[in-house]
Design an enzyme around this catalytic site. Structure first.
Site, short mmCIF file in Angstrom:
data_model
loop_
_atom_site.label_atom_id
_atom_site.label_comp_id
_atom_site.label_asym_id
_atom_site.label_seq_id
_atom_site.Cartn_x
_atom_site.Cartn_y
_atom_site.Cartn_z
N SER A 189 0.83 -1.20 0.00
CA SER A 189 0.00 0.00 0.00
C SER A 189 0.86 1.25 0.00
O SER A 189 2.09 1.18 0.09
CB SER A 189 -0.97 -0.03 1.18
OG SER A 189 -0.27 -0.11 2.38
N CYS A 190 0.19 2.39 -0.09
CA CYS A 190 0.82 3.70 -0.19
C CYS A 190 1.96 3.84 0.82
O CYS A 190 1.76 3.50 1.97
CB CYS A 190 -0.23 4.79 0.08
SG CYS A 190 0.42 6.45 0.20
N PRO A 191 3.12 4.31 0.45
CA PRO A 191 3.46 4.90 -0.86
C PRO A 191 4.19 3.92 -1.79
O PRO A 191 4.70 4.34 -2.81
CB PRO A 191 4.44 6.01 -0.45
CG PRO A 191 5.21 5.38 0.69
CD PRO A 191 4.21 4.50 1.42
N MET A 192 4.25 2.64 -1.42
CA MET A 192 5.12 1.71 -2.14
C MET A 192 4.81 1.53 -3.64
O MET A 192 5.74 1.47 -4.44
CB MET A 192 5.14 0.36 -1.43
CG MET A 192 5.94 0.41 -0.15
SD MET A 192 7.56 1.15 -0.43
CE MET A 192 8.33 0.89 1.14
#
Lengths: 208, 81
Positions: free
Chosen positions: B17-20
């Site tokens: 999930s964010c920011p990956m």
């Protein structure tokens, strides 16, 4: 008031007034070729200036002051994302924000159960021994279940992408930390003036 | 928003999930040559807006296509310049 102002550029007499160009630098015998050369030179200078101003390299400075698990995330998420945008990013860590960069402490950042209205328990219970650990365990489980990156991973990707993670020297000394306590790649030996200098040039400045 | 393109490389960020998704997309694009196309497969619903926003604000990349397949979100990004 006997000064003769008849041939000053400011004279009210239009026919005698010099144009601003004359006042600067333009002898009357200048040739067309010389003028053309000068125009060309000015054009080059203008192009250089436009290139400098039009440089769309953005930069961001975040000041990170909190060391709880929930407050460690926003600066690192924004920093790593901004770096992916190609921005020049600095995160200046001070006071409890230093714990985010601390090799040991960053693995065990805690969530506070007290004073958080989103916690499903009253403060009287949240303040009992062990409640912070319980809240932290619950949050860490949610982080893992959701596939949210850990603080360690965010530090790593941030450093990999060239984010300058800075640890404020005054608070390192104040908290009795050692410069070697921090993750490899963290910048130490910096203070408020360094942060301000970067903030003055930055497009985005945030305090977390 | 459908153009003809051939996928050069696929990046799997399912479960992340964010920011990956954005951070890893940027990393993978850096490893490509000009005009090559990266396919990103994500499960993060925020990636639809995030990768579009990233591509819009970042020079040297062009978003070719995005597909919402319900449980999986696919993004196609070309490296430009």
């Amino acid at each position: 008031m006997s000064t003769d102002t008849s041939d000053s550029p400011e004279t009210a007499d239009g026919s005698e007034a010099k144009s601003p160009i004359d006042a600067v630098d333009a002898p009357e015998d200048v040739t067309a070729a010389e003028l053309a050369a000068e125009v060309e030179e000015l054009r080059e200078e203008l192009a250089e200036l436009q290139a400098a101003v039009g440089d769309d390299q953005k930069s961001m400075v975040i000041v990170s002051t909190k060391g709880t698990l929930d407050m460690a995330y926003p600066p690192l998420i924004l920093a790593s994302t901004a770096a992916a945008f190609g921005w020049d990013v600095t995160v200046f860590h001070t006071f409890w924000g230093l714990d985010i960069l601390h090799e040991e402490k960053s693995k065990n950042l805690k969530l506070s159960a007290v004073g958080n209205p989103s916690m499903p328990m009253p403060n009287a219970i949240a303040s009992l021994p062990g409640m912070d650990s319980m809240a932290t365990k619950m949050m860490n489980k949610r982080i893992a279940d959701n596939g949210t990156a850990t603080i360690e991973e965010l530090i790593e990707v941030s450093l990999d992408q060239g984010v300058d993670l800075q640890a404020c020297q005054m608070t390192i000394d104040l908290m009795d930390y050692d410069e070697n306590d921090f993750h490899d790649g963290v910048t130490t030996g910096v203070g408020a003036a360094t942060a301000l200098q970067r903030m003055a040039d930055a497009d985005v400045q945030l305090l977390v | 928003m459908s153009t003809e393109y051939t996928v050069t490389e696929t990046l799997d960020v399912k479960g992340e999930s964010c920011p990956m998704p954005v951070v890893k997309t940027k990393g993978a694009i850096d490893g490509l040559s000009d005009d090559e196309v990266l396919e990103v497969i994500a499960t993060d619903s925020g990636s639809m807006s995030d990768i579009a926003g990233w591509a819009e604000a970042t020079s040297g990349v062009e978003l070719l296509d995005q597909q919402d397949e319900g449980d999986v979100f696919k993004h196609y990004v070309r490296k430009t310049q």
